[in-house]
Design a protein around this motif. Structure first.
Motif, PDB file in Angstrom:
ATOM      1  N   GLU A 270       0.819  -1.220   0.000  1.00  0.00           N
ATOM      2  CA  GLU A 270       0.000   0.000   0.000  1.00  0.00           C
ATOM      3  C   GLU A 270       0.848   1.263   0.000  1.00  0.00           C
ATOM      4  O   GLU A 270       0.398   2.309  -0.461  1.00  0.00           O
ATOM      5  CB  GLU A 270      -0.952  -0.005   1.196  1.00  0.00           C
ATOM      6  CG  GLU A 270      -2.035  -1.058   1.101  1.00  0.00           C
ATOM      7  CD  GLU A 270      -2.773  -1.011  -0.230  1.00  0.00           C
ATOM      8  OE1 GLU A 270      -3.332   0.048  -0.576  1.00  0.00           O
ATOM      9  OE2 GLU A 270      -2.764  -2.037  -0.942  1.00  0.00           O
TER      10      GLU A 270
ATOM     11  N   ALA B 256       3.432   1.743  -1.904  1.00  0.00           N
ATOM     12  CA  ALA B 256       3.624   2.019  -3.326  1.00  0.00           C
ATOM     13  C   ALA B 256       2.348   2.551  -3.961  1.00  0.00           C
ATOM     14  O   ALA B 256       2.382   3.472  -4.795  1.00  0.00           O
ATOM     15  CB  ALA B 256       4.080   0.745  -4.045  1.00  0.00           C
ATOM     16  N   VAL B 257       1.203   2.005  -3.569  1.00  0.00           N
ATOM     17  CA  VAL B 257      -0.089   2.435  -4.126  1.00  0.00           C
ATOM     18  C   VAL B 257      -0.390   3.887  -3.765  1.00  0.00           C
ATOM     19  O   VAL B 257      -0.808   4.690  -4.606  1.00  0.00           O
ATOM     20  CB  VAL B 257      -1.225   1.516  -3.633  1.00  0.00           C
ATOM     21  CG1 VAL B 257      -2.589   2.099  -4.004  1.00  0.00           C
ATOM     22  CG2 VAL B 257      -1.075   0.120  -4.217  1.00  0.00           C
TER      23      VAL B 257
ATOM     24  N   ILE C 214       1.736   6.280  -2.794  1.00  0.00           N
ATOM     25  CA  ILE C 214       2.686   7.187  -3.443  1.00  0.00           C
ATOM     26  C   ILE C 214       2.272   7.437  -4.889  1.00  0.00           C
ATOM     27  O   ILE C 214       2.330   8.562  -5.398  1.00  0.00           O
ATOM     28  CB  ILE C 214       4.116   6.631  -3.355  1.00  0.00           C
ATOM     29  CG1 ILE C 214       4.624   6.719  -1.913  1.00  0.00           C
ATOM     30  CG2 ILE C 214       5.056   7.381  -4.302  1.00  0.00           C
ATOM     31  CD1 ILE C 214       5.964   6.064  -1.689  1.00  0.00           C
ATOM     32  N   GLU C 215       1.832   6.393  -5.557  1.00  0.00           N
ATOM     33  CA  GLU C 215       1.351   6.546  -6.932  1.00  0.00           C
ATOM     34  C   GLU C 215       0.101   7.428  -6.960  1.00  0.00           C
ATOM     35  O   GLU C 215      -0.062   8.262  -7.855  1.00  0.00           O
ATOM     36  CB  GLU C 215       1.045   5.165  -7.525  1.00  0.00           C
ATOM     37  CG  GLU C 215       0.708   5.168  -9.008  1.00  0.00           C
ATOM     38  CD  GLU C 215       1.880   5.568  -9.888  1.00  0.00           C
ATOM     39  OE1 GLU C 215       1.642   5.895 -11.068  1.00  0.00           O
ATOM     40  OE2 GLU C 215       3.026   5.565  -9.403  1.00  0.00           O
ATOM     41  N   GLU C 216      -0.767   7.260  -5.977  1.00  0.00           N
ATOM     42  CA  GLU C 216      -1.973   8.091  -5.887  1.00  0.00           C
ATOM     43  C   GLU C 216      -1.613   9.566  -5.713  1.00  0.00           C
ATOM     44  O   GLU C 216      -2.228  10.449  -6.322  1.00  0.00           O
ATOM     45  CB  GLU C 216      -2.841   7.612  -4.707  1.00  0.00           C
ATOM     46  CG  GLU C 216      -4.162   8.346  -4.569  1.00  0.00           C
ATOM     47  CD  GLU C 216      -4.997   7.828  -3.414  1.00  0.00           C
ATOM     48  OE1 GLU C 216      -6.067   8.403  -3.157  1.00  0.00           O
ATOM     49  OE2 GLU C 216      -4.582   6.844  -2.760  1.00  0.00           O
TER      50      GLU C 216
ATOM     51  N   LYS D 111       1.145  11.050  -6.721  1.00  0.00           N
ATOM     52  CA  LYS D 111       1.714  11.540  -7.979  1.00  0.00           C
ATOM     53  C   LYS D 111       0.613  11.844  -8.997  1.00  0.00           C
ATOM     54  O   LYS D 111       0.657  12.866  -9.694  1.00  0.00           O
ATOM     55  CB  LYS D 111       2.686  10.515  -8.552  1.00  0.00           C
ATOM     56  CG  LYS D 111       3.980  10.381  -7.757  1.00  0.00           C
ATOM     57  CD  LYS D 111       4.880   9.311  -8.352  1.00  0.00           C
ATOM     58  CE  LYS D 111       6.182   9.193  -7.570  1.00  0.00           C
ATOM     59  NZ  LYS D 111       7.051   8.114  -8.096  1.00  0.00           N
ATOM     60  N   ILE D 112      -0.358  10.957  -9.083  1.00  0.00           N
ATOM     61  CA  ILE D 112      -1.467  11.171 -10.020  1.00  0.00           C
ATOM     62  C   ILE D 112      -2.273  12.400  -9.604  1.00  0.00           C
ATOM     63  O   ILE D 112      -2.662  13.224 -10.441  1.00  0.00           O
ATOM     64  CB  ILE D 112      -2.375   9.921 -10.068  1.00  0.00           C
ATOM     65  CG1 ILE D 112      -1.615   8.762 -10.724  1.00  0.00           C
ATOM     66  CG2 ILE D 112      -3.674  10.210 -10.811  1.00  0.00           C
ATOM     67  CD1 ILE D 112      -2.341   7.441 -10.667  1.00  0.00           C
TER      68      ILE D 112
ATOM     69  N   SER E 249      -0.429  15.561 -10.470  1.00  0.00           N
ATOM     70  CA  SER E 249      -0.333  15.810 -11.908  1.00  0.00           C
ATOM     71  C   SER E 249      -1.639  16.322 -12.491  1.00  0.00           C
ATOM     72  O   SER E 249      -1.682  16.829 -13.611  1.00  0.00           O
ATOM     73  CB  SER E 249       0.081  14.530 -12.645  1.00  0.00           C
ATOM     74  OG  SER E 249      -0.959  13.562 -12.576  1.00  0.00           O
TER      75      SER E 249
ATOM     76  N   GLU F 274       4.870  12.328  -0.118  1.00  0.00           N
ATOM     77  CA  GLU F 274       5.578  11.096  -0.452  1.00  0.00           C
ATOM     78  C   GLU F 274       6.643  10.785   0.598  1.00  0.00           C
ATOM     79  O   GLU F 274       6.836   9.616   0.979  1.00  0.00           O
ATOM     80  CB  GLU F 274       6.213  11.230  -1.835  1.00  0.00           C
ATOM     81  CG  GLU F 274       6.937   9.987  -2.288  1.00  0.00           C
ATOM     82  CD  GLU F 274       7.479  10.101  -3.705  1.00  0.00           C
ATOM     83  OE1 GLU F 274       8.358   9.279  -4.057  1.00  0.00           O
ATOM     84  OE2 GLU F 274       7.037  10.998  -4.437  1.00  0.00           O
TER      85      GLU F 274
END
Length: 406
Positions: free
Chosen positions: A113, A115-116, A118-120, A122-123, A126, A155
């Protein structure tokens, strides 16, 4: 329709609306703990823990029965919401409760989670519009206020959360925070008492948390836009101790932009070809509120957009009795449509109970909405346009003007 509202012996607030001839049940566990109860160093831990807890076995258990799970983290609460066939209600309630109150916080789940999330982040960052909306709290509330903190955190924080910190926050803070258990749908009296008995036997310690340092900010945020697209936010704050703390803002924002092409501000901007997208919103917290208008347009139309919004706000404060009744009835009908499902009704009663509002059930809210007087509405709108409370947030390299309000 049977309505039940009570404080249980273990400190849990229980609220239920039983509806006959409904084949589904929605229930939720709502903890009063979110980013508003965090600090800069642990900002984002509530949302991260929501991810970790939702990855317990109960999510698969519910979905294997055709049910749905929805987990939410906000500034003021974390909630775990489930909708299932009424035949599965009690088994699913017990399964969720058992794993929410005794979760397995393992290294495997945490790393997955991490990684999930952190990706959230970033999205989210953006997405220009989403990123702008995240700045609203930073614009209205002073930096030291926890209400200015983003829900997702940073992050860097996510990378540094360890098992001990996560375990301590969940077991010693979140599980001990005020809790509302909300149920709505086709359950009978026998199931109601079985659910009550099970929830009342949950071991619960209770702590009270407060939002720290709620002060309003006078500084403004200026950001460069992407390409030639500009975003204009007009913001104002209000005290949520007002008797119509959520009803009047709803009518106002509905009238401005939330009733589609019939909305006042959308009509005025569109007929001049000024804005592609316009919406309004209000953010009501326990002790503070923010109301805003957002418009997207090309940069060369800034002054024209501002003048149109100013003139529209003037007309919104000069509404006739006939138009006010029309708008109020539209808002009532929209609410009826919005809260027609068991899930939305359950979430409404949970949130209102958790935030200690008077109108806990949807039907009570609709009655109070119908009773709002035009004098209260006009007074509220004029207060929102008070230049001492208004802020102009323009996302481009232009100069911001605090005196946007009338």
């Amino acid at each position: 329709m049977v309505k039940t509202k009570m404080n249980l012996k273990n400190g849990i607030r229980f609220i239920c609306e039983c509806q006959k001839n409904v084949e589904v049940v929605s229930f939720g566990f709502w903890f009063q703990f979110g980013s508003a109860y965090e600090t800069k160093t642990n900002n984002g831990i509530s949302h991260f823990l929501e991810h970790v807890i939702s990855k317990q076995e109960f999510e698969t258990f519910i979905e294997n029965r055709g049910g749905k799970v929805e987990c939410i983290t906000s500034k003021e609460y974390i909630s775990f919401n489930v909708t299932v066939n009424k035949r599965d209600f009690l088994n699913c309630l017990r399964k969720v409760a058992d794993q929410v109150f005794s979760p397995r916080i393992t290294s495997e789940i945490v790393e997955s989670e991490r990684a999930v999330v952190i990706e959230e982040i970033k999205i989210y960052q953006s997405n220009f519009l989403e990123h702008v909306l995240d700045n609203i709290s930073r614009c209205i509330f002073k930096e030291q206020s926890s209400l200015s903190l983003p829900i997702l955190g940073s992050e860097n924080n996510i990378l540094n959360f360890d098992l001990e910190q996560l375990y301590d926050t969940w077991y010693n803070k979140i599980l001990k925070s005020p809790l509302v258990v909300s149920i709505n749908g086709g359950i009978d009296e026998k199931e109601l008492y079985e659910a009550l008995d099970y929830i009342e036997n949950i071991h619960k310690e209770n702590k009270s948390y407060k939002i720290s340092n709620v002060e309003y900010c006078t500084s403004l945020i200026i950001e460069k836009s992407l390409h030639d697209i500009s975003i204009l936010n007009i913001l104002s704050y209000f005290k949520t101790s007002d008797i119509y703390q959520h009803i009047l803002p709803e009518i106002f924002t509905f009238y401005l932009t939330n009733s589609g092409q019939n909305a006042l501000l959308i009509k005025e901007l569109r007929k001049r070809g000024l804005s592609y997208q316009t919406f309004s919103y209000y953010l009501p917290y326990t002790i503070a509120g923010v109301l805003g208008i957002t418009a997207l347009f090309s940069s060369d139309k800034l002054l024209e957009v501002i003048n149109t919004i100013k003139s529209t706000l003037k007309s919104a404060a000069q509404i006739s009795s006939k138009d006010f009744e029309r708008i109020k009835n539209m808002a009532i009908n929209q609410s009826v449509i919005l809260y027609e499902t068991t899930l939305e009704r359950m979430k409404f009663q949970a949130k209102n109970s958790l935030l200690l509002r008077k109108d806990v059930f949807v039907d009570n809210y609709l009655v109070r909405l119908s009773e709002v007087d035009i004098k209260d509405y006009i007074s509220f709108v004029r207060d929102m346009m008070n230049r001492e409370k208004g802020y102009f947030l323009f996302h481009n390299d232009e100069i911001s003007d605090k005196n946007i309000f009338i």
